[in-house]
Design a protein around this motif. Structure first.
Motif, PDB file in Angstrom:
ATOM      1  N   LEU A   1     -41.992 -61.942  95.050  1.00 56.19           N
ATOM      2  CA  LEU A   1     -43.388 -61.833  95.491  1.00 56.19           C
ATOM      3  C   LEU A   1     -44.112 -63.167  95.356  1.00 56.19           C
ATOM      4  O   LEU A   1     -45.040 -63.459  96.096  1.00 56.19           O
ATOM      5  N   ARG A   2     -43.681 -63.966  94.407  1.00 56.66           N
ATOM      6  CA  ARG A   2     -44.391 -65.222  94.135  1.00 56.66           C
ATOM      7  C   ARG A   2     -43.857 -66.383  94.968  1.00 56.66           C
ATOM      8  O   ARG A   2     -44.636 -67.148  95.540  1.00 56.66           O
ATOM      9  N   VAL A   3     -42.554 -66.506  95.007  1.00 57.90           N
ATOM     10  CA  VAL A   3     -41.975 -67.714  95.627  1.00 57.90           C
ATOM     11  C   VAL A   3     -41.084 -67.395  96.817  1.00 57.90           C
ATOM     12  O   VAL A   3     -40.560 -68.313  97.466  1.00 57.90           O
ATOM     13  N   GLY A   4     -40.907 -66.134  97.115  1.00 58.11           N
ATOM     14  CA  GLY A   4     -39.983 -65.765  98.183  1.00 58.11           C
ATOM     15  C   GLY A   4     -40.522 -66.065  99.571  1.00 58.11           C
ATOM     16  O   GLY A   4     -41.718 -66.278  99.756  1.00 58.11           O
ATOM     17  N   ASP A   5     -39.616 -66.068 100.544  1.00 58.81           N
ATOM     18  CA  ASP A   5     -40.108 -66.194 101.909  1.00 58.81           C
ATOM     19  C   ASP A   5     -40.535 -64.820 102.414  1.00 58.81           C
ATOM     20  O   ASP A   5     -40.394 -63.805 101.728  1.00 58.81           O
ATOM     21  N   TRP A   6     -41.114 -64.793 103.577  1.00 58.49           N
ATOM     22  CA  TRP A   6     -41.664 -63.564 104.163  1.00 58.49           C
ATOM     23  C   TRP A   6     -40.919 -63.279 105.451  1.00 58.49           C
ATOM     24  O   TRP A   6     -40.635 -64.199 106.220  1.00 58.49           O
ATOM     25  N   ARG A   7     -40.553 -62.039 105.625  1.00 56.54           N
ATOM     26  CA  ARG A   7     -39.857 -61.659 106.849  1.00 56.54           C
ATOM     27  C   ARG A   7     -40.404 -60.323 107.343  1.00 56.54           C
ATOM     28  O   ARG A   7     -40.589 -59.390 106.573  1.00 56.54           O
ATOM     29  N   GLU A   8     -40.678 -60.282 108.628  1.00 53.91           N
ATOM     30  CA  GLU A   8     -41.219 -59.070 109.231  1.00 53.91           C
ATOM     31  C   GLU A   8     -40.166 -57.966 109.249  1.00 53.91           C
ATOM     32  O   GLU A   8     -38.997 -58.212 109.537  1.00 53.91           O
ATOM     33  N   VAL A   9     -40.571 -56.736 108.934  1.00 53.11           N
ATOM     34  CA  VAL A   9     -39.700 -55.571 109.100  1.00 53.11           C
ATOM     35  C   VAL A   9     -40.306 -54.730 110.218  1.00 53.11           C
ATOM     36  O   VAL A   9     -41.508 -54.464 110.227  1.00 53.11           O
ATOM     37  N   GLU A  10     -39.472 -54.355 111.174  1.00 51.31           N
ATOM     38  CA  GLU A  10     -39.997 -53.695 112.365  1.00 51.31           C
ATOM     39  C   GLU A  10     -40.270 -52.215 112.105  1.00 51.31           C
ATOM     40  O   GLU A  10     -39.410 -51.508 111.558  1.00 51.31           O
ATOM     41  N   VAL A  11     -41.458 -51.789 112.498  1.00 53.71           N
ATOM     42  CA  VAL A  11     -41.828 -50.378 112.432  1.00 53.71           C
ATOM     43  C   VAL A  11     -42.900 -50.148 113.505  1.00 53.71           C
ATOM     44  O   VAL A  11     -43.776 -50.983 113.705  1.00 53.71           O
ATOM     45  N   GLU A  12     -42.768 -49.025 114.196  1.00 53.20           N
ATOM     46  CA  GLU A  12     -43.641 -48.792 115.343  1.00 53.20           C
ATOM     47  C   GLU A  12     -45.086 -48.501 114.941  1.00 53.20           C
ATOM     48  O   GLU A  12     -46.015 -49.002 115.551  1.00 53.20           O
ATOM     49  N   ASP A  13     -45.239 -47.687 113.917  1.00 56.14           N
ATOM     50  CA  ASP A  13     -46.550 -47.198 113.513  1.00 56.14           C
ATOM     51  C   ASP A  13     -47.419 -48.341 112.970  1.00 56.14           C
ATOM     52  O   ASP A  13     -47.105 -48.936 111.942  1.00 56.14           O
ATOM     53  N   LYS A  14     -48.536 -48.614 113.649  1.00 54.55           N
ATOM     54  CA  LYS A  14     -49.383 -49.752 113.267  1.00 54.55           C
ATOM     55  C   LYS A  14     -50.176 -49.510 111.987  1.00 54.55           C
ATOM     56  O   LYS A  14     -50.799 -50.427 111.445  1.00 54.55           O
ATOM     57  N   ARG A  15     -50.165 -48.274 111.514  1.00 50.81           N
ATOM     58  CA  ARG A  15     -50.839 -48.007 110.237  1.00 50.81           C
ATOM     59  C   ARG A  15     -49.992 -48.503 109.068  1.00 50.81           C
ATOM     60  O   ARG A  15     -50.460 -48.588 107.939  1.00 50.81           O
ATOM     61  N   LEU A  16     -48.752 -48.797 109.366  1.00 49.45           N
ATOM     62  CA  LEU A  16     -47.811 -49.162 108.307  1.00 49.45           C
ATOM     63  C   LEU A  16     -47.449 -50.646 108.399  1.00 49.45           C
ATOM     64  O   LEU A  16     -47.000 -51.129 109.441  1.00 49.45           O
ATOM     65  N   TYR A  17     -47.672 -51.363 107.303  1.00 51.41           N
ATOM     66  CA  TYR A  17     -47.268 -52.765 107.238  1.00 51.41           C
ATOM     67  C   TYR A  17     -46.016 -52.852 106.370  1.00 51.41           C
ATOM     68  O   TYR A  17     -46.027 -52.462 105.202  1.00 51.41           O
ATOM     69  N   ALA A  18     -44.929 -53.329 106.970  1.00 50.44           N
ATOM     70  CA  ALA A  18     -43.649 -53.419 106.260  1.00 50.44           C
ATOM     71  C   ALA A  18     -43.123 -54.843 106.386  1.00 50.44           C
ATOM     72  O   ALA A  18     -43.099 -55.424 107.468  1.00 50.44           O
ATOM     73  N   PHE A  19     -42.761 -55.432 105.256  1.00 49.21           N
ATOM     74  CA  PHE A  19     -42.201 -56.785 105.289  1.00 49.21           C
ATOM     75  C   PHE A  19     -41.309 -57.011 104.081  1.00 49.21           C
ATOM     76  O   PHE A  19     -41.316 -56.246 103.113  1.00 49.21           O
ATOM     77  N   LEU A  20     -40.506 -58.053 104.201  1.00 44.82           N
ATOM     78  CA  LEU A  20     -39.557 -58.400 103.152  1.00 44.82           C
ATOM     79  C   LEU A  20     -40.048 -59.654 102.445  1.00 44.82           C
ATOM     80  O   LEU A  20     -40.569 -60.565 103.084  1.00 44.82           O
ATOM     81  N   ARG A  21     -39.913 -59.697 101.128  1.00 44.24           N
ATOM     82  CA  ARG A  21     -40.079 -60.945 100.383  1.00 44.24           C
ATOM     83  C   ARG A  21     -38.718 -61.228  99.762  1.00 44.24           C
ATOM     84  O   ARG A  21     -38.156 -60.385  99.065  1.00 44.24           O
ATOM     85  N   HIS A  22     -38.219 -62.417 100.000  1.00 42.44           N
ATOM     86  CA  HIS A  22     -36.859 -62.730  99.595  1.00 42.44           C
ATOM     87  C   HIS A  22     -36.789 -64.077  98.901  1.00 42.44           C
ATOM     88  O   HIS A  22     -37.179 -65.096  99.460  1.00 42.44           O
ATOM     89  N   SER A  23     -36.320 -64.066  97.650  1.00 42.16           N
ATOM     90  CA  SER A  23     -36.082 -65.327  96.934  1.00 42.16           C
ATOM     91  C   SER A  23     -34.593 -65.421  96.628  1.00 42.16           C
ATOM     92  O   SER A  23     -33.822 -64.529  96.980  1.00 42.16           O
ATOM     93  N   ASP A  24     -34.199 -66.476  95.934  1.00 47.21           N
ATOM     94  CA  ASP A  24     -32.776 -66.681  95.637  1.00 47.21           C
ATOM     95  C   ASP A  24     -32.146 -65.460  94.974  1.00 47.21           C
ATOM     96  O   ASP A  24     -31.014 -65.110  95.253  1.00 47.21           O
ATOM     97  N   ASN A  25     -32.903 -64.826  94.079  1.00 48.71           N
ATOM     98  CA  ASN A  25     -32.308 -63.786  93.246  1.00 48.71           C
ATOM     99  C   ASN A  25     -32.789 -62.380  93.552  1.00 48.71           C
ATOM    100  O   ASN A  25     -32.377 -61.438  92.902  1.00 48.71           O
ATOM    101  N   GLU A  26     -33.674 -62.255  94.509  1.00 46.60           N
ATOM    102  CA  GLU A  26     -34.302 -60.953  94.666  1.00 46.60           C
ATOM    103  C   GLU A  26     -34.759 -60.711  96.097  1.00 46.60           C
ATOM    104  O   GLU A  26     -35.225 -61.627  96.771  1.00 46.60           O
ATOM    105  N   THR A  27     -34.602 -59.456  96.536  1.00 42.41           N
ATOM    106  CA  THR A  27     -35.134 -59.052  97.833  1.00 42.41           C
ATOM    107  C   THR A  27     -36.014 -57.824  97.642  1.00 42.41           C
ATOM    108  O   THR A  27     -35.584 -56.829  97.053  1.00 42.41           O
TER     109      THR A  27
END
Ligand SMILES: [Ca+2]
Ligand SMILES: [Ca+2]
Ligand SMILES: [Ca+2]
Ligand SMILES: [Ca+2]
Length: 569
Positions: free
Chosen positions: A474-500
């Motif tokens: 959450l602090r240092v990871g990159d951000w990646r969009e996760v696809e979902v149709e419903d616009k009420r829902l925000y879904a994304f990935l935070r990914h660092s060396d050791n954690e997703t």
């Protein structure tokens, strides 16, 4: 530039350009010569170690840096806590409330958990807000003393909190001795510290207000108002004086960095009053200077412009700048229960900035408060907090935001006393009359009322900040969009060396059950999942051939206004 070379050049500049008289320097401040000597590195090896910081470019910036692990909290000292009963908040009051912000004990989670403080201006000033400084070397006597500041630094550092101070470079107060001398005597050594014209150039500032102000000895430029004359950074003597101010706060006072007020307005080019090449060039020298004093110093700039303009400051001029566009996007997504605003903003900032090298926030002391912007909808305030504290960048909270402090313009009304309790004056002061009355709703909306309520906005903020502290992605990871149709829902990935981590935010007031997530490509291997924010059981994804997933449904139902953080492997 090589650090040693830079310092040698600097000593030449300081030596040549300093005005012959310096009557305003307080006795406590060392002389310029001593200052340069202090800043000069001793052994050659140290110079080599320090070099990379001075040659950083956006491309070369590796990161993450300490500030990427931080959550900052913006404090208006006058309104935070009054320790001595005069109705005015002070530095000792901040010290008394440090445990509320972070008690320094990782085992307790009933503190807010912030690890950085931005103090709005604390230097001597005639105004209530302090953005017009009359003495850059002394804490405003209404707020305390330089010794109080040193004690605050010590107490904050003991709790793992770093402190940055607001630095107003663009202008001084019209009551600053430099300006008084410059205005009263055209032959003053300080005349050229400001920007003068015999005739009124007539053009206005960016907000349509008068930019040139009459005086007995000519017109002077002041982009904000007549009480704040702009300094002339084309004059090397001004730069030398401000370098001494910077050195003083970093070395003698131990500050961890600066928030730079109005920094895009530093140097004008005639009618071009913002983001000029000369401003960028000056800031490159500034960056080399403060990194030369301490490479760990952080700067965060107020560049109130679009992302495209803000990005140009990062990496070789400023460490961070506030992302005003992203702030607005977060509030809109929360308010309209639609993720598209923040999705667009995150796509842009993650593509444009060096990873996480931007400051995020909801609102600051110049804007209508988030809770008012959100029409006092506590659920929307929780969603805005979730977006802020799970998203990329370095988050800043404005004091009181965590309890839903309200307020709209004028400015004084968005800077009212912190609401600690339902006691008189919201528990902010023991005085009968506070410097300004608290908001009328303080008997319902205050820290004490929310502290022990697990469903309160304050509890939501605490959990988010502690979760952020516990999870590097959450602090240092990159951000990646996760696809979902419903616009009420925000879904994304935070990914660092050791954690997703997969973040799911249901921005709406209805549960969502008919949804599925897809990540065409990703970093996953084994396909295991656990939820770390609410502790609810979740399904694991089936990892596809590209390390992503298709048709993933971690929970059968996402609660109304629910925030979930799913750790994936
Ligand atoms: Ca006080
Ligand atoms: Ca704690
Ligand atoms: Ca004052
Ligand atoms: Ca300026």
């Amino acid at each position: 530039m090589h650090r040693l070379t830079y310092l040698l050049l600097l000593s030449l500049v300081v030596g040549c350009a300093a005005p012959s008289v310096t009557p305003m320097r307080p006795p406590a401040t060392p002389t310029l010569t001593a200052a340069v000597e202090t800043a000069t590195p001793t052994p050659t090896t140290e110079v080599e170690t320090a070099t990379p910081a001075n040659t950083a470019t956006p491309q070369a910036m590796a990161g993450p840096f300490w500030w990427n692990d931080a959550v900052f909290y913006e404090i208006f000292v006058r309104s935070f806590y009054d320790s001595d009963g005069d109705g005015i908040g002070d530095l000792n009051g901040v010290i008394e409330k440090l445990d509320y912000l972070n008690d320094g004990d990782p085992a307790t989670t009933d503190d807010l958990g912030v690890t950085g403080i931005w103090l709005m201006p604390i230097m001597q000033s005639p105004s209530y807000h302090g953005y017009d400084v009359v003495d850059y070397f002394t804490v405003d006597d209404e707020y305390g003393t330089n010794e109080d500041f040193l004690r605050l630094m010590e107490e904050a550092h003991q709790r793992g909190i770093r402190v940055i101070v607001d630095l107003v470079l663009n202008h001084t107060s019209s009551q600053h001795p430099w300006f008084v001398s410059a205005r009263d005597d055209v032959n003053s050594p300080y005349r050229d510290f400001y920007i003068w014209s015999e005739e009124d150039p007539g053009y206005k500032g960016p907000w349509g207000a008068r930019a040139w102000h009459p005086s007995s000895t000519g017109y002077y430029y002041g982009i904000f108002w007549e009480g704040m004359p702009d300094l002339n950074y084309n004059n090397p003597a001004v730069t030398a004086e401000m370098q001494e101010v910077i050195r003083f706060w970093l070395e003698d006072m131990g500050a961890d960095g600066f928030r730079l007020d109005a920094v895009k307005h530093l140097i004008e080019d005639g009618r071009i009053q913002e983001n000029t090449p000369a401003t960028h060039e000056w800031l490159r020298g500034f960056y080399a200077f403060y990194k030369g004093i301490n490479p760990d110093t952080v700067t965060v700039g107020e560049v109130w412009s679009s992302t495209a303009a803000v990005v140009k400051y990062i990496g070789d001029q400023l460490d961070l700048a506030f992302e005003f566009d992203t702030a607005q996007a977060m509030l809109r997504s929360a308010k309209f229960e639609n993720r598209d605003y923040i999705l667009d903003a995150h796509r842009l900032v993650t593509a444009r900035y060096p990873r996480n090298q931007f400051a995020t926030f909801l609102t600051n002391h110049d804007q209508e408060r988030a809770m008012s912007e959100l029409r006092e909808n506590a659920n929307h305030a929780k969603m805005a907090a979730s977006l802020l504290l799970t998203g990329p960048g370095v988050p800043f909270l404005y004091y009181g935001e965590e309890i839903g402090h309200v307020g709209g313009k004028p400015d004084e009304n968005i800077r009212t006393p912190m609401q600690w309790s339902d006691e008189d004056n919201a528990g902010f002061t023991s005085a009968t009359i506070a410097w300004r009355a608290p908001q009328r709703n303080y008997r319902e909306v205050n820290v004490a009322a929310q502290a022990d309520d697990p469903d309160s906005l304050l509890s939501h903020y605490r959990r988010l900040i502690h979760t952020r502290s516990d999870h590097a992605a959450l602090r240092v990871g990159d951000w990646r969009e996760v696809e979902v149709e419903d616009k009420r829902l925000y879904a994304f990935l935070r990914h660092s060396d050791n954690e997703t981590l997969l973040v799911l935010i249901n921005l709406s007031g209805e549960p969502i059950s008919d949804y599925s997530l897809s990540l065409p490509e990703g970093p996953l291997s084994e396909g295991s999942a656990s939820e770390v924010f609410t502790g609810v059981p979740v399904n694991a994804p089936t990892v596809n051939a590209n390390g992503g997933f298709d048709g993933y449904v971690p929970l059968a139902e996402l609660a109304a206004y629910g925030t979930y953080i799913v750790q994936l492997k």
